[in-house]
Design a protein around this motif. Structure first.
Motif, mmCIF file in Angstrom:
data_model
loop_
_atom_site.group_PDB
_atom_site.id
_atom_site.type_symbol
_atom_site.label_atom_id
_atom_site.label_comp_id
_atom_site.label_asym_id
_atom_site.label_seq_id
_atom_site.Cartn_x
_atom_site.Cartn_y
_atom_site.Cartn_z
ATOM 1 N N GLU A 25 0.831 -1.211 0.000
ATOM 2 C CA GLU A 25 0.000 0.000 0.000
ATOM 3 C C GLU A 25 0.861 1.256 0.000
ATOM 4 N N ARG A 26 1.979 1.218 0.695
ATOM 5 C CA ARG A 26 2.900 2.362 0.721
ATOM 6 C C ARG A 26 3.442 2.631 -0.682
ATOM 7 N N LYS A 47 -0.568 15.483 0.348
ATOM 8 C CA LYS A 47 -1.366 14.604 1.222
ATOM 9 C C LYS A 47 -0.939 13.148 1.076
ATOM 10 N N LEU A 48 -0.707 12.711 -0.150
ATOM 11 C CA LEU A 48 -0.304 11.327 -0.363
ATOM 12 C C LEU A 48 1.092 11.051 0.206
ATOM 13 N N HIS A 49 1.981 12.026 0.094
ATOM 14 C CA HIS A 49 3.302 11.825 0.693
ATOM 15 C C HIS A 49 3.230 11.843 2.225
ATOM 16 N N ASP A 56 4.968 4.508 6.764
ATOM 17 C CA ASP A 56 6.319 4.183 7.238
ATOM 18 C C ASP A 56 6.327 4.033 8.756
ATOM 19 N N ASP A 57 5.579 4.909 9.435
ATOM 20 C CA ASP A 57 5.472 4.824 10.892
ATOM 21 C C ASP A 57 4.791 3.523 11.319
ATOM 22 N N ASP A 63 7.510 -3.501 13.386
ATOM 23 C CA ASP A 63 8.831 -4.038 13.731
ATOM 24 C C ASP A 63 9.036 -4.036 15.237
ATOM 25 N N GLU A 64 8.616 -2.949 15.877
ATOM 26 C CA GLU A 64 8.739 -2.867 17.336
ATOM 27 C C GLU A 64 7.866 -3.924 18.011
ATOM 28 N N ALA A 65 6.689 -4.188 17.440
ATOM 29 C CA ALA A 65 5.809 -5.208 18.001
ATOM 30 C C ALA A 65 6.449 -6.585 17.902
#
Length: 84
Positions: A25-26, A47-49, A56-57, A63-65
């Protein structure tokens, strides 16, 4: 490995599947942002960027999970589950 009633291996695979989906989706948001920018739609491009940055967040949090899953599974390794 099963810890506290959770198969951590499967749980991690599910997190990877979510991450793969968000990655796709990114990529689409990134492509559409450039298409909008090339067409002169500056606000849509911005807006899309911004949405791309939020995705990304999300991936970073996933990854942290995954890291937390390993840590939590280690901490709860004293718990056993019995079939009845």
């Amino acid at each position: 490995m099963c810890s506290n009633g959770v198969n951590t291996g499967q749980f991690e695979q599910m997190l990877d599947q979510i991450d793969d989906h968000i990655k796709l989706e990114r990529r689409w948001v990134h492509t559409l942002g450039h298409m909008a920018g090339d067409a002169g739609y500056a606000t849509v491009d911005a807006k899309l960027h911004a949405a791309q940055a939020l995705l990304d967040d999300v991936r970073a949090l996933l990854d942290e999970a995954k890291d937390a899953l390993e840590d939590d599974a280690t901490e709860t390794s004293g718990i056993t589950v019995n079939l009845v």
